[in-house]
Design a protein around this motif. Structure first.
Motif: not given
Length: 104
Positions: A58-86
């Protein structure tokens, strides 16, 4: 001086640019699911293998998702998922780690 103005749209945290982003949305959903699994299973001592591995992925997937994210909606959800994964990853590591008794 005449200037073109754009109409003000409502600014929202979940605003999108109106274009489809299938890869980013897939990474966002995967990160959220992996984060939820890692977070929930991290509270059980005997599920440390599941929580640590899902947290790491989840951390690796979220980090790559943050790298290629385009919108704030994507970044917001990715940060929530990254925090829970961590959190799930750290709890899994505290309860036995990635290999937990397999490697001696």
């Amino acid at each position: 001086m005449a200037q073109a103005t754009r109409p003000q749209s409502a600014i929202s945290l979940f605003a999108t640019d109106g274009k489809p982003h299938p890869l980013q949305d897939t990474l966002m959903a995967a990160t959220l699911i992996l984060g939820a699994v890692a977070f929930i299973t991290g509270f059980f001592d005997n599920l440390h293998l599941l929580s640590s591995w899902t947290g790491l992925v989840g951390i690796l997937t979220g980090a790559y998702g943050q790298f290629i994210s385009v919108t704030t909606r994507e970044r917001f959800a990715l940060i929530i998922g990254l925090g829970a994964s961590a959190v799930g990853f750290y709890l899994g590591m505290a309860h036995g780690g990635l290999f937990g008794g397999w490697l001696s």
